[in-house]
Design a protein around this motif. Structure first.
Motif, PDB file in Angstrom:
ATOM      1  N   PRO A 149       0.815  -1.121   0.080  1.00 21.83           N
ATOM      2  CA  PRO A 149      -0.165   0.114  -0.053  1.00 21.83           C
ATOM      3  C   PRO A 149       0.687   1.266   0.150  1.00 21.83           C
ATOM      4  CG  PRO A 149      -0.160  -0.936   2.136  1.00 21.83           C
ATOM      5  CD  PRO A 149       0.620  -2.150   1.189  1.00 21.83           C
ATOM      6  N   GLU A 150       0.315   2.071  -0.719  1.00 16.25           N
ATOM      7  CA  GLU A 150       0.823   3.528  -0.567  1.00 16.25           C
ATOM      8  C   GLU A 150      -0.621   4.427  -0.512  1.00 16.25           C
ATOM      9  OE1 GLU A 150       3.345   4.953  -3.870  1.00 16.25           O
ATOM     10  OE2 GLU A 150       4.310   3.054  -4.008  1.00 16.25           O
ATOM     11  N   HIS A 151      -0.228   5.366   0.660  1.00 20.03           N
ATOM     12  CA  HIS A 151      -1.369   6.236   1.033  1.00 20.03           C
ATOM     13  C   HIS A 151      -2.835   5.518   1.207  1.00 20.03           C
ATOM     14  CE1 HIS A 151       1.232   9.239  -0.299  1.00 20.03           C
ATOM     15  NE2 HIS A 151       1.377   8.771  -1.428  1.00 20.03           N
ATOM     16  N   GLY A 152      -2.678   4.162   1.704  1.00 19.49           N
ATOM     17  CA  GLY A 152      -3.788   3.369   2.082  1.00 19.49           C
ATOM     18  C   GLY A 152      -4.578   2.629   0.805  1.00 19.49           C
ATOM     19  N   VAL A 153      -3.916   2.595  -0.288  1.00 20.19           N
ATOM     20  CA  VAL A 153      -4.381   2.011  -1.380  1.00 20.19           C
ATOM     21  C   VAL A 153      -3.320   1.135  -2.112  1.00 20.19           C
ATOM     22  CG1 VAL A 153      -5.184   2.417  -3.704  1.00 20.19           C
ATOM     23  CG2 VAL A 153      -5.728   4.060  -1.943  1.00 20.19           C
ATOM     24  N   LEU A 154      -4.033  -0.232  -2.715  1.00 13.27           N
ATOM     25  CA  LEU A 154      -3.069  -1.103  -3.146  1.00 13.27           C
ATOM     26  C   LEU A 154      -3.452  -0.996  -4.601  1.00 13.27           C
ATOM     27  CD1 LEU A 154      -4.283  -3.743  -0.492  1.00 13.27           C
ATOM     28  CD2 LEU A 154      -1.929  -2.957  -0.749  1.00 13.27           C
ATOM     29  N   VAL A 155      -2.286  -0.812  -5.263  1.00 14.66           N
ATOM     30  CA  VAL A 155      -2.187  -0.727  -6.778  1.00 14.66           C
ATOM     31  C   VAL A 155      -1.771  -1.910  -7.417  1.00 14.66           C
ATOM     32  CG1 VAL A 155      -1.732   0.490  -8.928  1.00 14.66           C
ATOM     33  CG2 VAL A 155      -2.236   1.610  -6.565  1.00 14.66           C
ATOM     34  N   CYS A 156      -2.441  -2.393  -8.642  1.00  4.86           N
ATOM     35  CA  CYS A 156      -2.178  -3.616  -9.483  1.00  4.86           C
ATOM     36  C   CYS A 156      -1.030  -3.110 -10.289  1.00  4.86           C
ATOM     37  CB  CYS A 156      -3.214  -4.223 -10.248  1.00  4.86           C
ATOM     38  SG  CYS A 156      -2.727  -5.629 -11.223  1.00  4.86           S
ATOM     39  N   ALA A 157       0.101  -3.704 -10.485  1.00  9.51           N
ATOM     40  CA  ALA A 157       1.321  -3.502 -11.376  1.00  9.51           C
ATOM     41  C   ALA A 157       1.200  -3.422 -12.713  1.00  9.51           C
ATOM     42  CB  ALA A 157       2.562  -4.339 -10.790  1.00  9.51           C
ATOM     43  N   SER A 158      -0.198  -4.236 -13.141  1.00  7.97           N
ATOM     44  CA  SER A 158      -0.296  -4.268 -14.653  1.00  7.97           C
ATOM     45  C   SER A 158      -0.329  -2.846 -15.258  1.00  7.97           C
ATOM     46  CB  SER A 158      -1.675  -4.945 -14.629  1.00  7.97           C
ATOM     47  OG  SER A 158      -2.719  -4.257 -14.224  1.00  7.97           O
ATOM     48  N   GLY A 159      -0.703  -1.898 -14.607  1.00  6.50           N
ATOM     49  CA  GLY A 159      -1.018  -0.569 -15.369  1.00  6.50           C
ATOM     50  C   GLY A 159      -2.605  -0.499 -15.809  1.00  6.50           C
TER      51      GLY A 159
END
Length: 161
Positions: A113-123
């Motif tokens: 997480p960054e800033h409380g959000v998880l982001v998929c690496a796929s773009g």
């Protein structure tokens, strides 16, 4: 270039055929050696983690897990080399969450997480909240989660259901 005798052509074909077989055998041997080496590595990774009553235990006093002392933070744990890491997040003062870092959309890895959000690496734009629930698509389903408990300064994760 002149005419190549038939015997020379057969010898070249036999050479190429035998060379191909040798390469297949060598690559199989290399794969076997890598698999054996990988198993030893997996044992080491598992040996670095504590299991109690079929639950993974993370002591928040341990520097490796200090990110979990701050709400909105999280970390990835490599359980084995053959699987995507486990994501563990600090949701609130009394709650942690654990889930697979394998995106439910296309199987790419989800980042810590960054800033409380998880982001998929796929773009592709997929994101999840600290409990692994979809925030933005294209994923339509939440991340696979594991039951967790926060007791005192210890996180207990039930990986073996």
């Amino acid at each position: 270039m002149g005419h190549i005798p038939t015997d020379d052509l057969l010898n070249r074909r036999r050479f190429l055929s035998d060379s191909g077989r040798l390469l297949v055998m060598l690559s199989s041997f290399t794969t076997l050696v890598c698999a054996c080496t990988g198993e030893k590595k997996e044992e080491k990774i598992l040996a670095d983690l504590v299991l109690e009553e079929n639950k993974l235990v993370l002591d928040l006093k341990d520097n490796r897990f200090r990110a979990l002392n701050t709400i909105g933070n999280g970390l990835k744990l490599e359980i084995t080399r053959n699987e995507k890491p486990l994501l563990v997040t600090r949701v609130s003062k009394t709650q942690v969450a654990a889930f697979s870092s394998l995106c439910s959309h296309a199987g790419y890895e989800v980042m810590a997480p960054e800033h409380g959000v998880l982001v998929c690496a796929s773009g592709h734009g997929g994101s999840f909240d600290l409990e692994g629930r979809v925030l933005t698509g294209p994923p339509r389903s939440n991340l696979h989660s594991y039951p967790t408990q926060l007791i005192d300064n210890r996180v207990l994760i039930s990986l073996f259901l």
